[in-house]
Design an enzyme around this catalytic site. Structure first.
Site, PDB file in Angstrom:
ATOM      1  N   ASP A 367      43.565  54.281  12.498  1.00  0.00           N
ATOM      2  CA  ASP A 367      44.927  54.132  13.004  1.00  0.00           C
ATOM      3  C   ASP A 367      45.102  54.934  14.298  1.00  0.00           C
ATOM      4  O   ASP A 367      44.147  55.209  15.026  1.00  0.00           O
ATOM      5  CB  ASP A 367      45.929  54.555  11.918  1.00  0.00           C
ATOM      6  CG  ASP A 367      47.255  53.822  12.011  1.00  0.00           C
ATOM      7  OD1 ASP A 367      48.084  54.189  12.866  1.00  0.00           O
ATOM      8  OD2 ASP A 367      47.470  52.869  11.233  1.00  0.00           O
ATOM      9  N   ASP A 368      46.313  55.335  14.592  1.00  0.00           N
ATOM     10  CA  ASP A 368      46.705  55.992  15.842  1.00  0.00           C
ATOM     11  C   ASP A 368      45.882  57.255  16.098  1.00  0.00           C
ATOM     12  O   ASP A 368      45.506  57.969  15.168  1.00  0.00           O
ATOM     13  CB  ASP A 368      48.198  56.336  15.748  1.00  0.00           C
ATOM     14  CG  ASP A 368      48.827  56.668  17.088  1.00  0.00           C
ATOM     15  OD1 ASP A 368      48.104  56.715  18.090  1.00  0.00           O
ATOM     16  OD2 ASP A 368      50.052  56.877  17.109  1.00  0.00           O
ATOM     17  N   ARG A 444      60.378  57.620  19.930  1.00  0.00           N
ATOM     18  CA  ARG A 444      59.053  58.177  19.604  1.00  0.00           C
ATOM     19  C   ARG A 444      58.322  58.601  20.881  1.00  0.00           C
ATOM     20  O   ARG A 444      57.110  58.484  20.976  1.00  0.00           O
ATOM     21  CB  ARG A 444      58.219  57.161  18.810  1.00  0.00           C
ATOM     22  CG  ARG A 444      57.125  57.779  17.942  1.00  0.00           C
ATOM     23  CD  ARG A 444      56.359  56.719  17.173  1.00  0.00           C
ATOM     24  NE  ARG A 444      55.325  57.314  16.329  1.00  0.00           N
ATOM     25  CZ  ARG A 444      54.039  56.937  16.315  1.00  0.00           C
ATOM     26  NH1 ARG A 444      53.639  55.966  17.107  1.00  0.00           N
ATOM     27  NH2 ARG A 444      53.181  57.518  15.510  1.00  0.00           N
ATOM     28  N   TRP A 478      48.382  45.632  14.869  1.00  0.00           N
ATOM     29  CA  TRP A 478      49.175  45.578  16.109  1.00  0.00           C
ATOM     30  C   TRP A 478      50.541  46.177  15.802  1.00  0.00           C
ATOM     31  O   TRP A 478      51.355  45.558  15.137  1.00  0.00           O
ATOM     32  CB  TRP A 478      49.281  44.132  16.551  1.00  0.00           C
ATOM     33  CG  TRP A 478      50.069  43.851  17.798  1.00  0.00           C
ATOM     34  CD1 TRP A 478      51.237  44.419  18.204  1.00  0.00           C
ATOM     35  CD2 TRP A 478      49.742  42.873  18.799  1.00  0.00           C
ATOM     36  NE1 TRP A 478      51.672  43.869  19.373  1.00  0.00           N
ATOM     37  CE2 TRP A 478      50.772  42.916  19.770  1.00  0.00           C
ATOM     38  CE3 TRP A 478      48.707  41.959  18.962  1.00  0.00           C
ATOM     39  CZ2 TRP A 478      50.768  42.064  20.884  1.00  0.00           C
ATOM     40  CZ3 TRP A 478      48.707  41.121  20.060  1.00  0.00           C
ATOM     41  CH2 TRP A 478      49.723  41.180  21.009  1.00  0.00           C
ATOM     42  N   ASP A 479      50.774  47.378  16.317  1.00  0.00           N
ATOM     43  CA  ASP A 479      52.020  48.084  16.008  1.00  0.00           C
ATOM     44  C   ASP A 479      53.015  47.942  17.166  1.00  0.00           C
ATOM     45  O   ASP A 479      52.650  47.589  18.296  1.00  0.00           O
ATOM     46  CB  ASP A 479      51.727  49.558  15.751  1.00  0.00           C
ATOM     47  CG  ASP A 479      52.682  50.186  14.752  1.00  0.00           C
ATOM     48  OD1 ASP A 479      53.774  49.613  14.522  1.00  0.00           O
ATOM     49  OD2 ASP A 479      52.363  51.255  14.214  1.00  0.00           O
ATOM     50  N   ASN A 481      56.614  50.251  17.977  1.00  0.00           N
ATOM     51  CA  ASN A 481      57.404  51.306  17.353  1.00  0.00           C
ATOM     52  C   ASN A 481      58.746  51.606  18.003  1.00  0.00           C
ATOM     53  O   ASN A 481      59.306  52.671  17.758  1.00  0.00           O
ATOM     54  CB  ASN A 481      56.574  52.599  17.288  1.00  0.00           C
ATOM     55  CG  ASN A 481      55.618  52.597  16.112  1.00  0.00           C
ATOM     56  OD1 ASN A 481      56.025  52.417  14.974  1.00  0.00           O
ATOM     57  ND2 ASN A 481      54.345  52.764  16.388  1.00  0.00           N
ATOM     58  N   CYS A 527      52.633  44.797  12.829  1.00  0.00           N
ATOM     59  CA  CYS A 527      53.365  45.962  12.356  1.00  0.00           C
ATOM     60  C   CYS A 527      54.391  46.306  13.419  1.00  0.00           C
ATOM     61  O   CYS A 527      54.131  46.148  14.613  1.00  0.00           O
ATOM     62  CB  CYS A 527      52.419  47.136  12.125  1.00  0.00           C
ATOM     63  SG  CYS A 527      53.229  48.656  11.561  1.00  0.00           S
ATOM     64  N   ASP A 549      57.083  50.723   6.507  1.00  0.00           N
ATOM     65  CA  ASP A 549      56.445  52.039   6.515  1.00  0.00           C
ATOM     66  C   ASP A 549      56.665  52.772   5.195  1.00  0.00           C
ATOM     67  O   ASP A 549      55.990  53.766   4.918  1.00  0.00           O
ATOM     68  CB  ASP A 549      57.005  52.890   7.662  1.00  0.00           C
ATOM     69  CG  ASP A 549      56.313  52.597   8.981  1.00  0.00           C
ATOM     70  OD1 ASP A 549      55.251  51.949   8.975  1.00  0.00           O
ATOM     71  OD2 ASP A 549      56.839  53.015  10.029  1.00  0.00           O
TER      72      ASP A 549
END
Length: 739
Positions: A367-368, A444, A478-479, A481, A527, A549
């Site tokens: 992930d990130d 964010r 594919w996020d 945010n 996502c 989430d």
């Protein structure tokens, strides 16, 4: 399946034996609505359904006829200002400042199959005999505007797909201020309105209310379909339940700003419109140009809400999602995000992956935090190059080592965003959406890239494609945010700023299309800070989406239950996470976390090396169970049985296509003492079949559906020695296998 046109009565009838849709050309040349519902036999004329009368204080079309007023007739694609004072389906602003239009019937064409919509996701068919499409052409002769109304009727579904194409055939520039994808005037208002609403971490909760005179709506002006409201609504009769009664579902295949609205007029007519939200939308259309609306899908049922949902599930699973992964059971994955957040290096990831592989998990997802100077959420977005401090051999080296373990490798991206602390932003600050002279709101600590600009999409495509070409990447998460603020594009002129939101989404679709075409065997999971863009538009490109989430098992019951109103189980990303849960800090049994997540694409989101030996044994059993039954769970027929919004218990089930296998999930929120005996009535079984339940008891299908499956646990009476004690957040899975 047939689409009829009767020249004498000027009537259209679309029917496939499941539904009928009736409309006609009215005396003034505009199109009127007659009926949508259960299929009726065709006849040459349905003129008796077109009712007119004289009413005071209405504006009439003809001087010598005071009974024909657009104020109280049901219309197919109405505009405002010539007698109809309800909210319109279309509004065109002309050079002289007028927005009055008069779209009248010109012609129609009936063709086999279904045309694609340029630049937009939509349902499709693989053979021409699967569907028929009707295109009705209307025209405003004064300004030379053409409207093509598209209707696709599917042979095997009680569903109708609709969209609209507007073409400027005149000599002047016009501005489209509103263009709904569908409008449906229903003859009464005796409906309950059902919507899927919530917020981050509690998406798609079911809310219902009785229709009343006036306007009620849900929508988004956030630049995304949003966590707050989903582009799906239903109108159901008061007596309709999950298992019986009438309902009409409406779903918009779109990922941006949307509006779904019901207006009840003074005479009890309900006008349902759905499409791009008119707020903040203004599309400049020069002579010769065309504009295509997103597609909307209407589903009718008289078999209750389960019947409506199952139609959406079948259609979206097989004729919206597409590509390599459409029909394939999804790999069981482990995502490192909640296990490590930004605190990892290559060895730590490999240690987690090794233990995951030993439990039978098939896919490791990083992930990130793997790119640029991404040590926290304040830097690095936009710089899609590996962080060599954390990953000395880059993504290619890590992917090779994961594959050597016997697993597949997946990678997280957030391709629509940028941090100010990034090489990309320093090189191209104008690529971030912002209004000149105004401060930039952050979310964010990140900003939205201007995907209305081709050069931005091209740059991100090349950045992602380079990694996908170099490394063994089998899965992309594919996020996205944050939502769009200070909406303005440095690349658009002043008179086209109202196009930004839609052009942005078209850019997102373009990037998805290019990546999925170039890398067809990569599994994409969408996502958006969880479920902020869980919609049919994205489902076209990514066959599964991270539903929320919030991975707490108790909260997920409501989220997943609501999601299944429109979306198939195969689209619902669902993971087992650590306790105390990182969103609500609740402790739930590991068994229950698995029993909820298995009704989804299934995976884990934790540091598996922190589990005890007993917990690892449970994980192995869960993985084994999922591998054995995931095809049934993800692609079977899904039924909601007991609602988490109505009591202490939730139940749902899925049945295989041949009806020989069924899996029932039963869940209890809070434990009880000396409680009642309990049973739940099942659905979808073959009455004559004998089913063995959990390898023990044998019951007939009709008994299980009409009498019920016994679900009593040790809370019924006193818990004696030898019984398994029940607990808060308890659950059971029942596997039914035909003898």
């Amino acid at each position: 399946m047939s689409i009829y046109f009767e020249p004498q009565s000027q009537t259209f009838h679309l029917t496939n034996g499941k539904v009928s849709y009736l409309m006609k050309v009215m005396p003034n040349g505009q199109l009127g609505q007659l009926y949508f519902g259960k299929a009726v036999r065709h006849r040459a004329s349905f003129d008796h359904l077109f009712e007119m009368t004289t009413r005071s204080m209405t504006a009439c079309v003809y001087e010598d006829d005071d009974s024909f007023s657009l104020d109280h007739v049901k219309q197919e694609y109405p505009s405002y200002g010539t007698g109809d004072f309800r909210c319109p389906a279309v509004r065109i602003l002309q050079a002289n400042g007028s927005d009055i239009t008069n779209f009248t019937y010109v012609s129609h064409a009936i063709t086999p199959g279904k045309p694609a919509l340029e630049g937009l996701p939509a349902t499709y068919c693989e053979a021409d005999d699967e569907a028929e499409t009707l295109c009705i052409t209307l025209r405003d002769e004064l300004i030379g505007m053409r409207v093509d109304l598209l209707y696709t009727l599917f042979s095997g579904h009680a569903a109708l797909a609709r969209s609209v194409r507007l073409v400027n055939e005149g000599g002047e520039v016009v501005t489209i201020d509103a263009a709904m994808s569908l409008c449906l005037d229903l003859p009464d208002c005796d409906y309950e309105w059902l919507q899927l609403s919530g917020a981050w971490a509690r998406e798609r909760h079911i809310h219902t209310r009785q229709l009343a005179p006036g306007v009620q709506s849900v929508g988004s002006i956030r630049g995304t379909s949003s966590h707050n409201h989903n582009p799906f609504v239903a109108l159901k009769r008061r007596e309709t339940t999950e298992t019986q009664g009438e309902a009409i579902g409406f779903s918009l295949i779109y990922s941006g700003n949307f509006l779904a609205q019901a207006e009840v007029d003074s005479w009890g007519v309900t006008r349902l419109t759905m499409g791009i939200h008119p707020f903040g939308f203004a599309w400049k259309l020069t002579p010769g140009e065309a504009f295509q609306t997103p597609e909307a899908v209407m589903v009718y049922t008289d078999d209750g809400l389960n019947g409506m949902s199952q139609t959406f599930h079948r259609l979206y699973q097989k004729r919206l999602a597409h590509g390599y992964w459409r029909d394939r059971p999804r790999p069981i994955l482990l995502n490192n995000w909640e296990g490590t957040y930004f605190d990892f290096d290559e060895q730590k990831l490999l240690d987690i992956a090794k233990t995951a592989h030993e439990q039978g998990i098939e896919l490791f997802v990083l992930d990130d935090g793997w790119f640029g100077q991404r040590n926290n959420d304040r830097a690095g977005l936009g710089d899609w190059v590996p962080n060599r401090t954390r990953l000395p051999d880059g993504i290619t080296g890590l992917a090779d080592r994961i594959e050597a373990l016997g697993m597949k490798f997946g990678l997280w991206f957030e391709p629509e965003m940028v941090n100010k602390d990034s090489d990309l932003y320093r090189a191209h600050p104008d690529w971030a959406i912002h209004t000149p002279g105004r401060s930039m709101s952050h979310g964010r600590h990140q900003y939205v890239l201007d995907y209305s600009r081709k050069e931005v999409v091209d740059y991100i495509f090349e950045s992602m494609a380079k990694l996908l070409r170099e490394a063994k990447i089998s899965y992309i998460k594919w996020d996205m945010n944050r939502c769009i603020t200070e909406a303005f594009s440095a690349a658009l002129p002043a008179d086209q700023q109202g196009e930004l939101f839609h052009r942005y989404i078209l850019g997102v679709y373009d990037l998805y299309d290019r990546l999925t075409t170039a890398f067809p065997q990569v599994l994409f999971e969408s996502c958006a800070s969880g479920g902020g863009r869980f919609d049919p538009g994205i489902l076209y490109y990514a066959p599964q989406g991270w539903a929320s989430d919030d991975s707490d098992a108790a909260e997920r019951l409501k989220i997943q239950y609501g999601t299944t109103m429109c979306y198939p189980v195969s689209s619902i990303g669902a993971h087992v996470s650590i306790v105390p849960n990182h969103q609500v800090f609740r402790i739930t049994p590991l068994e229950t976390r698995g029993n909820v997540a298995c009704f989804g694409t299934f995976g884990y989101e934790l540091d598996i090396n922190r589990l005890t030996g007993d917990e690892l044994a449970t994980v192995r059993e869960q993985v084994k169970f999922m591998k054995e039954y995931r095809e049934v769970l993800q692609f079977g027929t899904f039924y909601r049985l007991l609602s988490p919004f109505e009591g202490n218990y939730t139940a749902w089930m899925v049945v295989s296509e041949d009806k020989k296998t069924a899996i029932v999930g039963w869940y209890k929120m809070l434990n009880e003492v000396n409680s009642s005996f309990r049973r739940v009535k099942l659905r979808g079984l073959t009455p004559e079949m004998e089913y063995r339940v959990n390898g023990k008891w044998v019951h007939a299908g009709d008994e299980l559906m009409h009498v019920g499956l016994l679900t009593s646990d040790s809370s019924a009476g006193e818990c004696r020695e030898g019984q398994k004690p029940s607990c808060d957040f308890d659950s059971k899975l029942f596997v039914l296998q035909a003898e």
